[in-house]
Design an enzyme around this catalytic site. Structure first.
Site, PDB file in Angstrom:
ATOM      1  N   THR A   1     -25.141 -29.987  13.191  1.00 14.21           N
ATOM      2  CA  THR A   1     -25.750 -28.695  12.856  1.00 14.21           C
ATOM      3  C   THR A   1     -25.567 -27.691  13.992  1.00 14.21           C
ATOM      4  O   THR A   1     -25.659 -26.497  13.756  1.00 14.21           O
ATOM      5  CB  THR A   1     -27.263 -28.846  12.602  1.00 14.21           C
TER       6      THR A   1
ATOM      7  N   SER B   1     -18.367 -42.219  42.688  1.00 14.26           N
ATOM      8  CA  SER B   1     -19.213 -42.820  41.650  1.00 14.26           C
ATOM      9  C   SER B   1     -19.365 -44.308  41.936  1.00 14.26           C
ATOM     10  O   SER B   1     -18.432 -44.942  42.446  1.00 14.26           O
ATOM     11  CB  SER B   1     -18.563 -42.637  40.275  1.00 14.26           C
TER      12      SER B   1
ATOM     13  N   ASP C   1     -26.427 -31.333  23.863  1.00 16.79           N
ATOM     14  CA  ASP C   1     -26.575 -32.370  24.887  1.00 16.79           C
ATOM     15  C   ASP C   1     -27.166 -31.800  26.177  1.00 16.79           C
ATOM     16  O   ASP C   1     -28.087 -32.368  26.767  1.00 16.79           O
ATOM     17  CB  ASP C   1     -25.214 -32.991  25.219  1.00 16.79           C
TER      18      ASP C   1
HETATM   19  P1  ADP Z   1     -20.768 -39.593  26.222  1.00 16.87           P
HETATM   20  O1  ADP Z   1     -21.149 -38.280  26.792  1.00 16.87           O
HETATM   21  O2  ADP Z   1     -21.190 -39.745  24.796  1.00 16.87           O
HETATM   22  O3  ADP Z   1     -21.217 -40.748  27.042  1.00 16.87           O
HETATM   23  P2  ADP Z   1     -18.181 -38.602  26.864  1.00 16.87           P
HETATM   24  O4  ADP Z   1     -16.805 -39.035  26.527  1.00 16.87           O
HETATM   25  O5  ADP Z   1     -18.576 -37.211  26.559  1.00 16.87           O
HETATM   26  O6  ADP Z   1     -19.171 -39.651  26.197  1.00 16.87           O
HETATM   27  O7  ADP Z   1     -18.415 -38.809  28.413  1.00 16.87           O
HETATM   28  C1  ADP Z   1     -18.074 -40.023  29.041  1.00 16.87           C
HETATM   29  C2  ADP Z   1     -17.360 -39.712  30.339  1.00 16.87           C
HETATM   30  O8  ADP Z   1     -18.303 -39.275  31.323  1.00 16.87           O
HETATM   31  C3  ADP Z   1     -16.685 -40.903  30.955  1.00 16.87           C
HETATM   32  O9  ADP Z   1     -15.403 -41.116  30.416  1.00 16.87           O
HETATM   33  C4  ADP Z   1     -16.605 -40.482  32.402  1.00 16.87           C
HETATM   34  O10 ADP Z   1     -15.529 -39.591  32.609  1.00 16.87           O
HETATM   35  C5  ADP Z   1     -17.874 -39.697  32.602  1.00 16.87           C
HETATM   36  N1  ADP Z   1     -18.939 -40.514  33.206  1.00 16.87           N
HETATM   37  C6  ADP Z   1     -20.168 -40.750  32.703  1.00 16.87           C
HETATM   38  N2  ADP Z   1     -20.903 -41.517  33.554  1.00 16.87           N
HETATM   39  C7  ADP Z   1     -20.118 -41.751  34.610  1.00 16.87           C
HETATM   40  C8  ADP Z   1     -20.283 -42.483  35.841  1.00 16.87           C
HETATM   41  N3  ADP Z   1     -21.414 -43.151  36.127  1.00 16.87           N
HETATM   42  N4  ADP Z   1     -19.243 -42.507  36.726  1.00 16.87           N
HETATM   43  C9  ADP Z   1     -18.094 -41.864  36.434  1.00 16.87           C
HETATM   44  N5  ADP Z   1     -17.881 -41.177  35.308  1.00 16.87           N
HETATM   45  C10 ADP Z   1     -18.858 -41.117  34.400  1.00 16.87           C
HETATM   46 MG    MG Z   2     -20.404 -36.397  26.095  1.00 26.64          MG
END
Ligand code: ADP
Ligand code: MG
Length: 431
Positions: free
Chosen positions: A48, A80, A200
């Site tokens: 939405t 990270s 989000d």
């Molecule tokens: P979602 O937001 O639903 O989890 P996304 O594809 O939008 O999925 O985001 C995931 C991406 O966020 C990962 O591929 C990575 O690039 C990044 N990410 C999230 N948490 C971490 C982390 N702890 N360390 C490194 N990258 C992260």
């Molecule tokens: Mg995402």
């Protein structure tokens, strides 16, 4: 069969300690502080946001923790806990949108991208920084681990660069946070290159503990809606299906394009402009054969637009009704609880049948949860994988999770993971 595996949330103390330790290890110095931001799960109101409608997310206890120290130059260094041996170095004067020479690689885009976007939005110049990230938001599970990174960065930079927008987590400045949301969305869209709406980032920055966030995606206005699950003896079980389906990006774009086309044909700016009472009239206009009669392709196209439009308009209406239920003073039990559950169920069925963005793993999680006594269950997030949610009695969460594990094992699906979604605090400073 195996017991359900729950993904625990780090406590704020654990998160702060882990992020600080990683910072010291990587940069051999003390951070200025630790900031954190939650992942989110949406109760209802799916697909939405880009149609100008309503969504109803909560902030999770699962959060990204960012230990950060301001620098005197324009350098950014990032590490990270997933790759503690590798420190990435960037330059705020060089970074830029995806597809330009300053393109930012992988997860760095969600952090450095926020600095770039804040400057683009007129809040710079910012100073460089070193930052260490530890997150317990599952990656790619539809729980917005990406927005958690952006929001943690936004509140951290707001603080160390004295932008004065966020306010403390206990007394957030909502108008200021709405500006931070804009920059986080810009970072995700332009630097990371993911074409998502603002739900989000709004959830991560603007939710309150014990509440769901009624978000009007057209105006960006929010209302806090009481949603104290434990007081009602309830729990919200998140089921991470672990399913990944290809073509997800293409499908998301195709859904957006279909909605834009339907709106154009109906002469409205956004599908949210269509009142539920006028839906049937609008749908019959979409179904009218526009091209030469008997043209199969045009008919299939019309059928698609009818279904997508029906989902969006009915979903916004369901969200409105669920919000009204949560706002009335009756306890969340009995017939009121049944109605809430029925709206969640109807949302799933609409996403599966009309929006066609579910998948076998999501459908099975939802069916098994309902059969095991969930009051309502639905897929959540964009679909084609990711997570489902089930509203359950607190003391039956484990039994419902078990039922999903059994159903998955029988179907030979990858074992799902679970988490307990307690409506939690927004992004803020920890120490
Ligand atoms: P979602 O937001 O639903 O989890 P996304 O594809 O939008 O999925 O985001 C995931 C991406 O966020 C990962 O591929 C990575 O690039 C990044 N990410 C999230 N948490 C971490 C982390 N702890 N360390 C490194 N990258 C992260
Ligand atoms: Mg995402």
């Amino acid at each position: 069969s195996a017991a359900p595996v729950f993904t625990p949330a780090l406590t704020p103390q654990e998160g702060a300690r882990a992020a600080s330790a990683l910072f010291r290890e990587a940069f051999d110095a003390e951070p200025d502080g630790v900031w954190c931001a939650p992942g989110r799960v949406n109760i209802i109101g799916e697909h939405t946001d880009y149609n100008g409608g309503l969504a109803l997310p909560i902030a999770l206890p699962h959060r990204a923790y960012l230990a950060l120290r301001r620098r005197e130059d324009r350098t950014v260094r990032l590490v990270s806990s997933l790759t503690p041996q590798s420190i990435d170095t960037l330059d705020l004067d060089v970074i830029g949108p995806k597809g330009t020479p300053g393109e930012v690689r992988h997860w760095n885009a969600y952090i450095a991208g926020v600095a770039w976007a804040l400057e683009r939005d007129g809040l710079g110049p910012l100073s460089g920084f070193d930052a260490a990230l530890v997150s317990c938001v599952p990656l790619g599970g539809g729980l917005s681990s990406s927005a958690a990174l952006e929001s943690a960065t936004a509140v951290a930079l707001d603080d160390v660069d004295a932008l004065g927008l966020a306010g403390p987590a206990e007394a957030p400045d909502d108008a200021g946070r709405a500006r931070l949301v804009t920059s986080c969305v810009r970072a995700e869209n332009e630097v990371a290159g993911a074409p998502t709406g603002g739900m989000d980032q709004s959830a991560s920055l603007r939710c309150r503990a014990g509440h769901a966030l009624e978000l009007d995606c057209r105006t960006g206005e929010v209302e806090q809606v009481p949603f104290d699950l434990s007081a009602a003896g309830l729990a919200l079980l998140v089921i991470d299906t672990k399913a990944e389906h290809s073509l997800v990006d293409g499908q998301y774009g195709a859904r957006r394009a279909a909605c834009e086309k339907a709106a154009r044909m109906l002469g409205v700016d956004l599908l949210a402009d269509i009142a539920p009472d006028d839906l049937e009239t609008h749908l019959s206009r979409l179904a009218e054969p526009a091209g030469p009669t008997g043209h199969g392709e045009a008919e299939a196209d019309a059928d698609e637009l009818v279904k997508r439009t029906r989902h969006v308009v009915t979903e916004i209406d369901r969200t409105r009704r669920l919000v009204a239920l949560l706002r009335d003073s009756r306890p969340l039990a009995g017939p009121k609880l049944e109605e809430v559950g029925a709206l969640m169920n109807a949302s799933h069925d609409s996403l599966r049948d009309d929006y066609e963005c579910s998948c076998p793993e999501l459908d099975m999680a939802v069916a098994a949860a309902r059969k095991a006594g969930a009051h309502g269950a639905r897929m959540t997030g964009g679909g084609f994988g990711g997570s489902a949610i089930a509203l359950v009695d607190a003391d039956s969460a484990d039994a419902v999770a078990r039922a999903v594990v059994v159903a998955y094992a029988e179907a030979d699906f990858t074992a799902p993971a679970f988490l307990n979604a307690i409506p939690s605090a927004p992004a803020g400073r920890l120490s």
